[in-house]
Design a protein around this motif. Structure first.
Motif, short mmCIF file in Angstrom:
data_model
loop_
_atom_site.label_atom_id
_atom_site.label_comp_id
_atom_site.label_asym_id
_atom_site.label_seq_id
_atom_site.Cartn_x
_atom_site.Cartn_y
_atom_site.Cartn_z
N THR A 93 -0.31 -5.28 4.66
CA THR A 93 -0.08 -4.07 3.87
C THR A 93 0.10 -4.40 2.39
O THR A 93 0.21 -3.49 1.57
CB THR A 93 1.18 -3.32 4.36
N ASN A 94 0.14 -5.68 2.06
CA ASN A 94 0.38 -6.12 0.69
C ASN A 94 -0.94 -6.59 0.08
O ASN A 94 -1.49 -7.60 0.50
CB ASN A 94 1.41 -7.25 0.67
N PRO A 95 -1.48 -5.88 -0.92
CA PRO A 95 -2.75 -6.29 -1.52
C PRO A 95 -2.73 -7.71 -2.09
O PRO A 95 -3.76 -8.39 -2.10
CB PRO A 95 -2.97 -5.26 -2.64
N ASP A 96 -1.55 -8.15 -2.55
CA ASP A 96 -1.46 -9.51 -3.07
C ASP A 96 -1.61 -10.55 -1.96
O ASP A 96 -2.08 -11.67 -2.20
CB ASP A 96 -0.13 -9.72 -3.80
N GLN A 121 -10.39 -6.52 6.10
CA GLN A 121 -9.76 -6.30 4.80
C GLN A 121 -10.61 -6.75 3.62
O GLN A 121 -10.09 -6.93 2.51
CB GLN A 121 -8.38 -6.96 4.77
N VAL A 135 -3.57 -9.99 0.71
CA VAL A 135 -5.01 -9.96 0.97
C VAL A 135 -5.74 -10.83 -0.04
O VAL A 135 -6.69 -11.54 0.29
CB VAL A 135 -5.54 -8.52 0.93
N ALA A 136 -5.28 -10.83 -1.29
CA ALA A 136 -5.92 -11.62 -2.33
C ALA A 136 -5.82 -13.12 -2.05
O ALA A 136 -6.65 -13.91 -2.55
CB ALA A 136 -5.30 -11.30 -3.69
N ASP A 140 0.84 -1.20 0.00
CA ASP A 140 0.00 0.00 0.00
C ASP A 140 0.88 1.25 0.00
O ASP A 140 1.77 1.39 0.84
CB ASP A 140 -0.90 0.02 1.24
N LYS A 199 -10.48 -12.31 5.47
CA LYS A 199 -10.54 -10.89 5.11
C LYS A 199 -11.48 -10.14 6.05
O LYS A 199 -11.16 -9.06 6.56
CB LYS A 199 -11.01 -10.72 3.67
N ASP A 207 -13.29 -5.83 0.68
CA ASP A 207 -13.43 -4.59 -0.10
C ASP A 207 -14.45 -3.67 0.55
O ASP A 207 -14.24 -2.44 0.62
CB ASP A 207 -13.86 -4.91 -1.53
#
Length: 352
Positions: free
Chosen positions: A301-304, A319, A306-307, A122, A314, A321
């Motif tokens: 802090t890493n969107p990948d 976390q 979270v994915a 992020d 989530k 959306d």
């Protein structure tokens, strides 16, 4: 370089200190000078560090052959003292990101080497002197044996509404996130929070001052909620989630959550600077952040990363959306520049 005692004293109040430093892993190979396959990593200790060792440190050692010595707790004043006395022994430390911005600006840290650290996280927490490591969020929480989502405050406006939601509020005795919550309660849009309107924030805090019970340690809000000392709390999400997992009657909402990032920093003249940057790159990658978040309820802090999480994880970490659309990152630059002055005003307000 002169040590700014006033500033560091202010920041040190944010630190949850333990009684002594401890070494959690072996000392590694004999020193031969320079980059020698070693690294000293400083962390907060407890279950946080236990999770970090399992998810990050041990795999890093296995993959790179670099021996990591883990020392606790993170200590802001000690890092500064080492740098000022040219006796730096640490290579990486985990700290609040806003303190890292401050310390970097004051000359106590090495800049991140983004030729080595190529992982993207992020942008709010990928900074000149700090690489965001994990997220803990100031949230609204409540005693779940007395309230549920339909009867507990669900917004900061609710939290400050003592007529509709009577009872005691447990609040952090520190201005960080507390002033943000007050402004959000007073109708300031998230995107317009900074710079903080201090007059407006303190005026809003006045409306609940008589209904506040103060806490100074992260474990206290869940205890206050469980014992009935408080009905609702501004608390750190990870502490509430852990207490709930352990059977305490607590619950929370991430609506309006104020996300604080802890981050990696490298002290000035770290003896193993290159290895420090390699460690930060490894720790920032999606898989390692994901594994850490699975072991302890802190966001990534890493969107990948979270994915990689399933929908339930989530949601548990705030976390999804939908949740992230109603949360905001703490402005690290604002607090790095203003904490001393704001804290002084906050402390004066406490005794008025």
């Amino acid at each position: 370089m002169k040590y700014n005692h006033k500033k560091v004293s202010a920041f040190s109040l944010a630190v949850i200190m333990t009684v002594s430093a401890a070494t959690l892993s072996g000392c590694g190979k004999e020193e031969s000078g320079g980059e020698n396959g070693e690294l000293v990593f400083v962390d907060w200790g407890g279950t946080n560090t236990d999770a970090r060792i399992e998810a990050i440190v041990e795999p890093f050692e296995e993959e790179t052959g670099i021996k990591v010595t883990v020392v606790t707790p993170s200590d802001y004043a000690k890092l500064i003292s080492m740098v000022e006395n040219d006796t730096t022994e640490w290579d990486v430390m985990n700290c609040d990101a806003y303190w890292g911005v401050y310390a970097g600006n004051e000359g106590y840290l090495e800049p991140m080497d983004y030729d080595v650290i190529t992982t993207k996280i992020d942008e709010e927490v990928q900074l000149e002197y700090v690489m965001g490591a994990e997220i803990y969020t100031s949230v609204i929480s409540w005693n779940s044996s007395k309230y549920d989502e339909s009867s507990a405050p669900q917004t900061w406006a609710d939290f400050f509404d003592t007529e509709k939601y009577p009872g005691k509020r447990a609040v952090w005795q520190y201005p960080v996130t507390v002033l943000e919550a007050a402004l959000l309660a007073d109708g300031v849009p998230m995107e317009e929070l900074y710079p903080l309107d201090l007059d407006r924030a303190f005026k809003k805090l006045d409306t609940i001052k008589d209904d506040i019970v103060w806490w100074t340690k992260g474990a206290e809000p869940s205890q206050m909620l469980s014992t009935g000392e408080a009905d609702y709390a501004l608390a750190w999400s990870g502490r509430i989630a852990t207490a709930e997992q352990e059977g305490s009657p607590v619950d929370m909402t991430y609506n309006g959550g104020i996300m604080i990032s802890a981050g990696w920093v490298v002290p000035k003249n770290a003896p193993n600077r290159e290895n420090a940057m390699k460690f930060i790159e490894y720790a920032s990658e999606a898989n390692q952040q994901f594994e850490f978040s699975k072991k302890i309820p802190y966001g990534s802090t890493n969107p990948d990363a979270v994915a990689l999480m399933d929908d339930q994880l989530k949601k548990d970490l705030g976390q999804s959306d939908e949740q992230l659309a109603n949360e905001i990152y703490l402005d690290n630059n604002y607090w790095a520049e203003n904490l001393s002055a704001v804290e002084e005003r906050f402390n004066s307000w406490l005794v008025e």
